[in-house]
Scaffold this active site. Structure first.
Site, PDB file in Angstrom:
ATOM      1  N   THR A   1       3.506   7.123 -12.456  1.00  0.00           N
ATOM      2  CA  THR A   1       2.675   8.330 -12.338  1.00  0.00           C
ATOM      3  C   THR A   1       3.484   9.634 -12.360  1.00  0.00           C
ATOM      4  O   THR A   1       3.098  10.563 -13.075  1.00  0.00           O
ATOM      5  CB  THR A   1       1.807   8.256 -11.071  1.00  0.00           C
ATOM      6  OG1 THR A   1       1.165   6.991 -11.044  1.00  0.00           O
ATOM      7  CG2 THR A   1       0.780   9.364 -11.043  1.00  0.00           C
TER       8      THR A   1
ATOM      9  N   ASN B   1      -4.128  -0.354  -3.995  1.00  0.00           N
ATOM     10  CA  ASN B   1      -4.749  -0.672  -2.704  1.00  0.00           C
ATOM     11  C   ASN B   1      -4.696   0.522  -1.738  1.00  0.00           C
ATOM     12  O   ASN B   1      -4.940   0.373  -0.544  1.00  0.00           O
ATOM     13  CB  ASN B   1      -4.072  -1.900  -2.068  1.00  0.00           C
ATOM     14  CG  ASN B   1      -2.583  -1.664  -1.802  1.00  0.00           C
ATOM     15  OD1 ASN B   1      -2.079  -0.567  -2.041  1.00  0.00           O
ATOM     16  ND2 ASN B   1      -1.901  -2.671  -1.298  1.00  0.00           N
TER      17      ASN B   1
ATOM     18  N   HIS C   1      -1.986   2.366  -1.039  1.00  0.00           N
ATOM     19  CA  HIS C   1      -0.720   2.614  -0.334  1.00  0.00           C
ATOM     20  C   HIS C   1      -0.071   3.922  -0.792  1.00  0.00           C
ATOM     21  O   HIS C   1      -0.262   4.365  -1.926  1.00  0.00           O
ATOM     22  CB  HIS C   1       0.236   1.417  -0.426  1.00  0.00           C
ATOM     23  CG  HIS C   1       0.934   1.189  -1.730  1.00  0.00           C
ATOM     24  ND1 HIS C   1       0.794   0.045  -2.475  1.00  0.00           N
ATOM     25  CD2 HIS C   1       1.823   1.951  -2.425  1.00  0.00           C
ATOM     26  CE1 HIS C   1       1.560   0.105  -3.550  1.00  0.00           C
ATOM     27  NE2 HIS C   1       2.181   1.257  -3.555  1.00  0.00           N
TER      28      HIS C   1
ATOM     29  N   GLY D   1       3.876   5.826  -0.588  1.00  0.00           N
ATOM     30  CA  GLY D   1       5.228   5.301  -0.377  1.00  0.00           C
ATOM     31  C   GLY D   1       5.076   3.788  -0.451  1.00  0.00           C
ATOM     32  O   GLY D   1       4.423   3.258  -1.341  1.00  0.00           O
TER      33      GLY D   1
ATOM     34  N   GLU E   1       1.678   0.133   3.254  1.00  0.00           N
ATOM     35  CA  GLU E   1       0.585  -0.714   2.779  1.00  0.00           C
ATOM     36  C   GLU E   1      -0.610  -0.610   3.732  1.00  0.00           C
ATOM     37  O   GLU E   1      -0.478  -0.103   4.854  1.00  0.00           O
ATOM     38  CB  GLU E   1       1.071  -2.169   2.728  1.00  0.00           C
ATOM     39  CG  GLU E   1       2.213  -2.413   1.743  1.00  0.00           C
ATOM     40  CD  GLU E   1       1.735  -2.606   0.304  1.00  0.00           C
ATOM     41  OE1 GLU E   1       0.633  -2.120  -0.048  1.00  0.00           O
ATOM     42  OE2 GLU E   1       2.472  -3.244  -0.464  1.00  0.00           O
TER      43      GLU E   1
ATOM     44  N   ASP F   1      10.948   5.803  -0.645  1.00  0.00           N
ATOM     45  CA  ASP F   1      11.110   4.378  -0.361  1.00  0.00           C
ATOM     46  C   ASP F   1      12.179   3.741  -1.230  1.00  0.00           C
ATOM     47  O   ASP F   1      12.681   4.360  -2.172  1.00  0.00           O
ATOM     48  CB  ASP F   1       9.766   3.642  -0.531  1.00  0.00           C
ATOM     49  CG  ASP F   1       9.018   4.049  -1.797  1.00  0.00           C
ATOM     50  OD1 ASP F   1       9.666   4.577  -2.715  1.00  0.00           O
ATOM     51  OD2 ASP F   1       7.797   3.828  -1.865  1.00  0.00           O
TER      52      ASP F   1
HETATM   53  C1  GLP Z   1       5.116   1.851  -5.845  1.00  0.00           C
HETATM   54  C2  GLP Z   1       5.804   2.976  -5.071  1.00  0.00           C
HETATM   55  C3  GLP Z   1       4.829   4.068  -4.681  1.00  0.00           C
HETATM   56  C4  GLP Z   1       4.022   4.461  -5.900  1.00  0.00           C
HETATM   57  C5  GLP Z   1       3.161   3.292  -6.332  1.00  0.00           C
HETATM   58  C6  GLP Z   1       2.305   3.584  -7.554  1.00  0.00           C
HETATM   59  O1  GLP Z   1       4.692   0.802  -5.054  1.00  0.00           O
HETATM   60  N1  GLP Z   1       6.481   2.527  -3.896  1.00  0.00           N
HETATM   61  O2  GLP Z   1       5.557   5.172  -4.158  1.00  0.00           O
HETATM   62  O3  GLP Z   1       3.206   5.564  -5.610  1.00  0.00           O
HETATM   63  O4  GLP Z   1       3.990   2.195  -6.630  1.00  0.00           O
HETATM   64  O5  GLP Z   1       3.073   3.429  -8.716  1.00  0.00           O
HETATM   65  P1  GLP Z   1       2.591   3.849 -10.153  1.00  0.00           P
HETATM   66  O6  GLP Z   1       2.711   5.327 -10.209  1.00  0.00           O
HETATM   67  O7  GLP Z   1       3.573   3.178 -11.084  1.00  0.00           O
HETATM   68  O8  GLP Z   1       1.218   3.362 -10.328  1.00  0.00           O
END
Ligand code: GLP
Length: 246
Positions: free
Chosen positions: A39, A136, A138, A140, A143, A67
């Site tokens: 993203t 889901n 979350h 960072g 969860e 993280d």
């Molecule tokens: C991971 C990271 C998050 C991130 C999320 C969404 O689990 N730890 O910080 O926001 O995924 O990722 P994406 O942007 O690839 O959908």
């Protein structure tokens, strides 16, 4: 909490980059707390372009990452250290002494979490926190079920998150644990920008924005935060039933 909806991913990333650049224009020594994932890539690309054009400098800023996977050495190709270096820190004028990413390979992970939380405190707290959102809900690696008063700590990843992130790892197996900055630390940020793109984020966005505030939907905590702005593309906003809170 406000939401802004953009026609597509590029426009969303450009607007988020503008917001970060504006914050740095007002306070060049701002403290940023930053995400990984697909993203924010558009936002990072745009910030790098702005830097190359001389429109923004990061020299005096301080950077923290949200993280890191537990057990990954910093030069592991799937580590967030490598991601940040490749997509952002290695392409701008950041001062290496003011770049912080949790060390997933620290011999004492608990001590590493305390050290990290203390470093955020010593920097004066976070001025601008940029977040993605998991399917889901979350933020960072906090969860569902993450306590709203949590700090930087070791967490166990949900099966669904590990599945989504599996492709980055050999044998399609993501690590089981991670270090994440906690919910309370995120909430204390002066300003929060939450970015979401695509239909696979639409239900999490709608639940966070329109559902109950609950630890079972981590992003819902941000509805209580005075200076949170959601940056959404039209797909991510497509499940909002009550219109866009502006
Ligand atoms: C991971 C990271 C998050 C991130 C999320 C969404 O689990 N730890 O910080 O926001 O995924 O990722 P994406 O942007 O690839 O959908």
């Amino acid at each position: 909490m406000r939401a802004r909806v953009f026609p597509d991913y590029e426009a969303m990333g450009a607007a988020a980059a503008d917001a970060v650049a504006r914050a740095l224009g007002e306070d060049p020594s701002a403290v940023l707390l930053l995400p990984t994932g697909t993203t924010p890539l558009g936002m990072y690309r745009r910030l790098v372009d702005m830097h190359r054009l001389g429109e923004v400098s990061f020299l005096r800023a301080t950077f923290f990452n949200l993280d890191e996977y537990l057990g990954l050495v910093p030069d592991h190709p799937a580590s967030y250290h490598v991601y940040m270096k490749e997509h952002f820190y290695g392409l701008i004028d950041a001062d290496p002494a003011r770049i912080f990413v949790p060390d997933g390979a620290a011999p004492d992970p608990e001590a590493e979490c305390e050290r990290y939380e203390a470093a955020i405190r010593e920097a004066g707290g976070v001025d601008v926190c940029v977040l993605g959102i998991g399917r889901n809900g979350h933020i960072g690696f906090n969860e569902p079920g993450a306590p709203f008063d949590s700090r930087t700590r070791v967490v166990t990843l949900s099966e669904s998150t590990r599945l989504v992130n599996a492709a980055d790892f050999e044998a399609n197996r993501a690590p089981e644990q991670a270090i994440t900055v906690g919910m309370a630390t995120i909430f204390e940020s002066n300003e929060v920008l939450l970015l979401a793109s695509g239909t696979n984020k639409a239900s999490a966005v709608a639940a966070a924005l329109e559902g109950d505030v609950s630890e079972s939907m981590p992003a819902s905590m941000l509805t209580l935060h005075q200076r949170t702005v959601l940056f959404l593309d039209e797909d991510a906003a497509s499940d909002l039933g009550h219109g866009v809170p502006g």
